[in-house]
Design an enzyme around this catalytic site. Structure first.
Site, short mmCIF file in Angstrom:
data_model
loop_
_atom_site.label_atom_id
_atom_site.label_comp_id
_atom_site.label_asym_id
_atom_site.label_seq_id
_atom_site.Cartn_x
_atom_site.Cartn_y
_atom_site.Cartn_z
N GLY A 49 15.95 -18.95 7.27
CA GLY A 49 15.65 -20.27 7.80
C GLY A 49 14.42 -20.91 7.64
O GLY A 49 13.89 -21.51 8.69
N ASP A 98 22.44 -18.94 0.89
CA ASP A 98 23.24 -19.37 1.96
C ASP A 98 23.93 -18.02 2.85
O ASP A 98 24.82 -17.50 2.35
CB ASP A 98 24.57 -20.17 1.79
CG ASP A 98 25.37 -20.79 2.91
OD1 ASP A 98 24.98 -20.43 4.00
OD2 ASP A 98 26.10 -21.57 2.54
N ASN A 134 15.73 -16.37 12.07
CA ASN A 134 15.52 -17.74 12.49
C ASN A 134 16.71 -18.70 11.93
O ASN A 134 16.99 -19.83 12.41
CB ASN A 134 14.38 -18.33 12.08
CG ASN A 134 14.14 -19.76 12.08
OD1 ASN A 134 14.06 -20.16 13.36
ND2 ASN A 134 13.90 -20.53 11.34
N SER A 138 17.74 -19.16 22.26
CA SER A 138 17.58 -20.62 23.02
C SER A 138 17.63 -20.51 24.47
O SER A 138 18.14 -19.55 24.82
CB SER A 138 18.48 -21.52 22.31
OG SER A 138 18.35 -22.74 23.11
N TYR A 174 27.64 -23.71 19.93
CA TYR A 174 26.41 -23.59 19.68
C TYR A 174 25.69 -22.67 20.82
O TYR A 174 25.22 -21.53 20.66
CB TYR A 174 25.50 -24.57 19.56
CG TYR A 174 24.07 -24.39 19.44
CD1 TYR A 174 23.34 -23.99 18.32
CD2 TYR A 174 23.21 -24.85 20.65
CE1 TYR A 174 21.99 -23.64 18.19
CE2 TYR A 174 21.94 -24.40 20.47
CZ TYR A 174 21.09 -23.71 19.36
OH TYR A 174 19.96 -23.85 19.26
N PRO A 200 13.48 -20.72 22.90
CA PRO A 200 12.79 -21.97 23.14
C PRO A 200 13.65 -23.20 23.94
O PRO A 200 14.92 -22.87 23.87
CB PRO A 200 12.33 -22.30 21.80
CG PRO A 200 13.45 -21.49 20.93
CD PRO A 200 13.69 -20.41 21.53
#
Length: 256
Positions: free
Chosen positions: A10, A56, A83, A135, A148, A178
């Site tokens: 990423g 991909d 990432n 996250s 997600y 984060p």
């Protein structure tokens, strides 16, 4: 002898770009992976000491092909930055099923495949590190971004387990968690913030470079979980302070 490299997935935007810049400044040889080859080539040319691989990773077999490419170039991974990933905003029943499965395959499946591919040699060398980007979404359910949030909960749990499994082998595994960050994430996810709660969420957004810096510093210190920012540390613990019913209703109150 193979050449040690830092592998960043990423890498064409957001956190990936800053991981590349900051690791290059530390003298690391980089392999940058993403779908957008033009962006990768430009980044590799700008920072030097890097090469770009278009891939991909949500496609079956992509991780194996990437590892074969590294082998063909005489490289081994001393640092893996997992990432690559994306989110989708909207009610689960209304979002495209194939796109949600693609999100699971990339956020979870490719991450696991790459970790499995590089860990044995790291353990054998008694050296290496993996930084998985999770996250603060990992700490609670997310109505309106249900899949997600669930993928990031998986990444956090998986990373913590690996951290414990390999820490005595000289290998570090960390989960970077984060909070809101100023990247293309929201645009790609189709998230259109509305209302006061969403405005607060947007105003909290950290800059990408500071998030990456915190992640790399936490990895160097051997931390299993890295949560940048005091506010994010506090909100990540909300499930311990309040009933889960309150936490999920609060998350669901942010208008999409």
């Amino acid at each position: 002898m193979t050449q040690p490299i830092a592998l960043i997935t990423g890498a064409s935007a957001g956190l990936g770009v800053d991981f590349a810049r900051q690791l290059a400044s530390k003298g690391k040889r980089l392999v940058l992976v993403a779908r957008r080859k033009d962006r990768l080539d430009a980044l590799a040319a700008a920072i030097g000491n890097a090469r770009a691989v278009e891939a991909d990773l949500s496609v079956p077999g992509a991780a194996d092909r990437l590892m074969a490419d590294l082998s063909a170039h005489g490289e081994h991974v001393e640092l893996l930055v997992n990432n690559a990933g994306f989110g989708l905003a909207g009610r689960f029943a209304k979002l495209d099923a194939k796109r949600q499965r693609q999100m699971i395959d990339l956020n979870c499946g490719a991450l696991v495949e790459l970790a499995h591919a590089v860990l044995p040699s790291m353990i054998e060398r008694k050296s290496g590190a993996i930084l998985n980007v999770a996250s603060t979404a990992a700490f609670q359910p997310g109505p309106g971004m249900a899949v997600y949030f669930a993928t990031k909960a998986f990444v956090l749990s998986f990373s913590e387990a690996l951290h414990e499994e390999v820490r005595k082998n000289g290998v570090i595994v960390s989960a970077l968690c984060p909070g809101p960050t100023a990247t293309e994430f929201g645009e790609v996810a189709g998230w259109k913030p509305a209302g006061p709660s969403a405005k607060i969420f947007v105003d909290m957004a950290a800059d990408s470079a500071s998030v990456v810096r915190a992640g790399l510093e936490g990895l160097e210190r051997g931390r299993a979980i890295v949560i940048p920012g005091l506010m994010n540390k506090s909100t990540a613990q909300a499930h311990r302070l309040f009933p889960r019913s309150w936490v999920r209703k609060a998350a669901g109150s942010i208008k999409l």
